[in-house]
Design a protein around this motif. Structure first.
Motif, PDB file in Angstrom:
ATOM      1  N   ILE A   1     -15.669   4.373  -1.681  1.00  0.00           N
ATOM      2  CA  ILE A   1     -15.537   5.793  -1.372  1.00  0.00           C
ATOM      3  C   ILE A   1     -14.350   6.327  -2.167  1.00  0.00           C
ATOM      4  CG2 ILE A   1     -16.583   5.550   0.923  1.00  0.00           C
ATOM      5  CD1 ILE A   1     -13.756   5.654   2.114  1.00  0.00           C
ATOM      6  N   PRO A   2     -14.294   7.620  -2.459  1.00  0.00           N
ATOM      7  CA  PRO A   2     -13.216   8.144  -3.323  1.00  0.00           C
ATOM      8  C   PRO A   2     -11.812   7.751  -2.877  1.00  0.00           C
ATOM      9  CG  PRO A   2     -14.896   9.807  -3.025  1.00  0.00           C
ATOM     10  CD  PRO A   2     -15.275   8.672  -2.118  1.00  0.00           C
ATOM     11  N   GLU A   3     -11.533   7.834  -1.568  1.00  0.00           N
ATOM     12  CA  GLU A   3     -10.193   7.513  -1.071  1.00  0.00           C
ATOM     13  C   GLU A   3      -9.899   6.017  -1.232  1.00  0.00           C
ATOM     14  OE1 GLU A   3     -12.540   9.025   0.648  1.00  0.00           O
ATOM     15  OE2 GLU A   3     -11.825  11.108   0.720  1.00  0.00           O
ATOM     16  N   GLY A   4     -10.911   5.173  -0.969  1.00  0.00           N
ATOM     17  CA  GLY A   4     -10.722   3.731  -1.105  1.00  0.00           C
ATOM     18  C   GLY A   4     -10.520   3.315  -2.544  1.00  0.00           C
ATOM     19  N   PHE A   5     -11.243   3.964  -3.464  1.00  0.00           N
ATOM     20  CA  PHE A   5     -11.080   3.657  -4.888  1.00  0.00           C
ATOM     21  C   PHE A   5      -9.682   4.050  -5.356  1.00  0.00           C
ATOM     22  CE2 PHE A   5     -11.397   4.980  -9.382  1.00  0.00           C
ATOM     23  CZ  PHE A   5     -11.775   3.763  -9.933  1.00  0.00           C
ATOM     24  N   ARG A   6      -9.219   5.199  -4.904  1.00  0.00           N
ATOM     25  CA  ARG A   6      -7.863   5.630  -5.267  1.00  0.00           C
ATOM     26  C   ARG A   6      -6.828   4.636  -4.734  1.00  0.00           C
ATOM     27  NH1 ARG A   6      -6.349  10.966  -2.518  1.00  0.00           N
ATOM     28  NH2 ARG A   6      -5.969   9.495  -0.817  1.00  0.00           N
TER      29      ARG A   6
ATOM     30  N   LEU B   1     -14.506  10.318 -12.702  1.00  0.00           N
ATOM     31  CA  LEU B   1     -15.437   9.664 -13.608  1.00  0.00           C
ATOM     32  C   LEU B   1     -15.330   8.145 -13.498  1.00  0.00           C
ATOM     33  CD1 LEU B   1     -17.458   9.557 -15.944  1.00  0.00           C
ATOM     34  CD2 LEU B   1     -15.523   9.811 -17.530  1.00  0.00           C
ATOM     35  N   LEU B   2     -14.102   7.623 -13.476  1.00  0.00           N
ATOM     36  CA  LEU B   2     -13.923   6.182 -13.328  1.00  0.00           C
ATOM     37  C   LEU B   2     -14.532   5.685 -12.026  1.00  0.00           C
ATOM     38  CD1 LEU B   2     -10.272   5.490 -14.585  1.00  0.00           C
ATOM     39  CD2 LEU B   2     -12.404   4.722 -15.641  1.00  0.00           C
ATOM     40  N   HIS B   3     -14.324   6.436 -10.958  1.00  0.00           N
ATOM     41  CA  HIS B   3     -14.883   6.061  -9.658  1.00  0.00           C
ATOM     42  C   HIS B   3     -16.403   5.983  -9.725  1.00  0.00           C
ATOM     43  CE1 HIS B   3     -16.507   7.455  -5.619  1.00  0.00           C
ATOM     44  NE2 HIS B   3     -16.090   6.229  -5.406  1.00  0.00           N
TER      45      HIS B   3
ATOM     46  N   SER C   1       0.849  -1.197   0.000  1.00  0.00           N
ATOM     47  CA  SER C   1       0.000   0.000   0.000  1.00  0.00           C
ATOM     48  C   SER C   1       0.883   1.244   0.000  1.00  0.00           C
ATOM     49  CB  SER C   1      -0.929   0.007   1.218  1.00  0.00           C
ATOM     50  OG  SER C   1      -0.180  -0.067   2.414  1.00  0.00           O
ATOM     51  N   ARG C   2       0.281   2.376  -0.312  1.00  0.00           N
ATOM     52  CA  ARG C   2       1.025   3.625  -0.462  1.00  0.00           C
ATOM     53  C   ARG C   2       0.401   4.731   0.370  1.00  0.00           C
ATOM     54  NH1 ARG C   2       5.846   3.595  -3.672  1.00  0.00           N
ATOM     55  NH2 ARG C   2       5.629   1.974  -5.239  1.00  0.00           N
ATOM     56  N   ALA C   3       1.203   5.762   0.647  1.00  0.00           N
ATOM     57  CA  ALA C   3       0.674   6.961   1.289  1.00  0.00           C
ATOM     58  C   ALA C   3      -0.255   7.681   0.317  1.00  0.00           C
ATOM     59  CB  ALA C   3       1.817   7.879   1.710  1.00  0.00           C
ATOM     60  N   ALA C   4      -1.151   8.513   0.856  1.00  0.00           N
ATOM     61  CA  ALA C   4      -2.183   9.153   0.030  1.00  0.00           C
ATOM     62  C   ALA C   4      -1.584   9.953  -1.121  1.00  0.00           C
ATOM     63  CB  ALA C   4      -3.062  10.035   0.900  1.00  0.00           C
TER      64      ALA C   4
END
Length: 417
Positions: free
Chosen positions: A237-242, A218-220, A194-197
């Motif tokens: 959620i946006p952060e989880g999708f990223r 849009l992809l999200h 995993s990576r930092a935000a």
């Protein structure tokens, strides 16, 4: 939370033997984990074979008429069909056609959506693992189906040569949705780096390229509309999708399959009289010239997968191991490039052969830009006193590449089959 080490070997062929040969150790907060030898490994030895937790072929394959099994990515074209399409010579006949291992009589389609598999075993495995969720049935060609909208959006943002696929993420979701033990699969996926935000955002931008860096929203939205599940709400959620996007970009291993390449390897192994060998080699050389003229470098059916153990292999500019796909499917073979002593770390290279021959400065530039780390392998350490300049030849190559898609380097080097 990382998956238990016992899980790390669960996708390997003969996991007990692999666990006796290698171990996964935490190194530090920068490198994370690594794989280390527990016994002496000789140059040329197979270190392990591993199946991916999940894999998907790239979405542009079908539009370029590359046909592969929807589950294991095995090429569905015979070597001769493959050679005819790539060379643009419809009447081409290959010598020694018996060396082609593709068996069209075993191929099976999903009875609902008609996607193709190389065997009944692969069709059943896909159905058991994820396809019941993703099967579009009679809507397979419907452009308004939510999954097709997601695929079209991805293709419009991610041109060949592809380096990842939104469908790898879709299959991760489908696997968990279909699984009886959802927590077990979520735990397996939690193993991957995993990576930092801020790094996740940078990886996402690299995968999409500068032109489409604003399209993650849009992809999200399309991903959520097509696949949402309450059990996986954190992925939607946006952060989880990223984070999911970055996970695939960071850990996805490129897979390449080719019935023609497999036929060529089989021809190379033939014991022939000198004149016949010369004729066969000449035929193959001319075939590749014809293919280069007609098709260029896009020869393999390509995709990517998430390999639990192999993903713990760190990079070195002087790797002692390499991954390949000798069975013309998604089964990964990790082989030793040199003798490896007990306690020695097993490393692959994220750079191709030409990139590894470039200056330390150029190698670091590629790795920083595409993998977000600074290499400290023995080769880089030994060249620390080199000036941070790029050779004229490298500067010329970089100038020619300025217009290329930024995401092209994001995945591990596509390996030979």
């Amino acid at each position: 939370m990382a998956a238990p080490l016992d899980d790390m070997f669960s996708c390997c062929v003969d996991p007990g033997k692999v666990a006796a040969s290698v171990e996964v150790r935490f190194i530090d907060n920068i490198k994370g984990k690594g794989i280390f030898a527990k016994r002496s490994i000789k140059k040329g030895d197979t270190i392990f074979f591993e199946r991916p937790l999940v894999a998907a072929q790239f979405l542009w394959n079908a539009l370029y008429k590359y046909r592969a099994c929807e589950f294991c990515l095995r090429a569905l074209e015979t070597a001769e069909e493959n050679a005819r399409r790539l060379s643009g010579i419809p009447g081409l006949n290959l010598p020694h056609p018996e060396l082609c291992r593709v068996r069209p009589e075993l191929h099976q389609a999903c009875p609902q959506c008609q996607v193709m598999y190389c065997s009944s075993e692969c069709r059943q495995a896909a159905a058991d693992q994820y396809h019941r969720v993703l099967c579009l049935g009679p809507s397979q060609e419907d452009p308004d189906h939510p999954i097709n909208k997601l695929k079209d959006a991805w293709r419009s943002m991610h041109y060949p040569p592809e380096t990842s696929s939104i469908m790898l993420m879709a299959r991760m979701v489908a696997v968990v949705k279909q699984a009886k033990d959802k927590a077990h699969w979520q735990k397996l996926f939690s193993h991957f780096c995993s990576r930092a935000a801020n790094e996740e955002e940078e990886i996402a931008h690299k995968l999409l390229g500068e032109q489409f860096r604003g399209q993650l929203t849009l992809l999200h939205s399309l991903f959520k509309a097509a696949l949402y599940d309450d059990h996986l709400n954190r992925w939607f959620i946006p952060e989880g999708f990223r984070s999911l996007f970055a996970l695939v970009g960071t850990n996805g291993q490129g897979i390449g399959t080719s019935s023609l390449s497999q036929w060529v390897h089989a021809c190379d192994a033939l014991e022939l009289p000198a004149q016949q060998r010369e004729q066969l080699d000449s035929f193959i050389d001319q075939l590749y010239k014809d293919i280069e003229k007609e098709t260029g470098d896009f020869l393999n059916c390509e995709g990517s997968g998430l390999f639990l153990l192999q993903s713990s292999c760190n990079h070195s500019c002087i790797p002692n191991a390499e991954a390949s796909f000798p069975d013309n499917n998604f089964l990964l073979q990790l082989s030793a490039l040199s003798d490896i002593n007990p306690g020695e770390e097993i490393c692959i290279s994220y750079l191709d052969c030409c990139q590894r021959d470039r200056s330390r400065h150029s190698r670091h530039k590629i790795l920083r830009e595409n993998y977000l780390f600074v290499c400290s392998c023995p080769k880089c350490v030994s060249q620390m006193d080199e000036l941070d300049v790029t050779s004229e030849e490298e500067e010329e190559e970089e100038g020619e590449a300025e217009g290329e898609t930024e995401g092209d380097e994001m995945e591990d080097e596509m390996t030979d089959v």
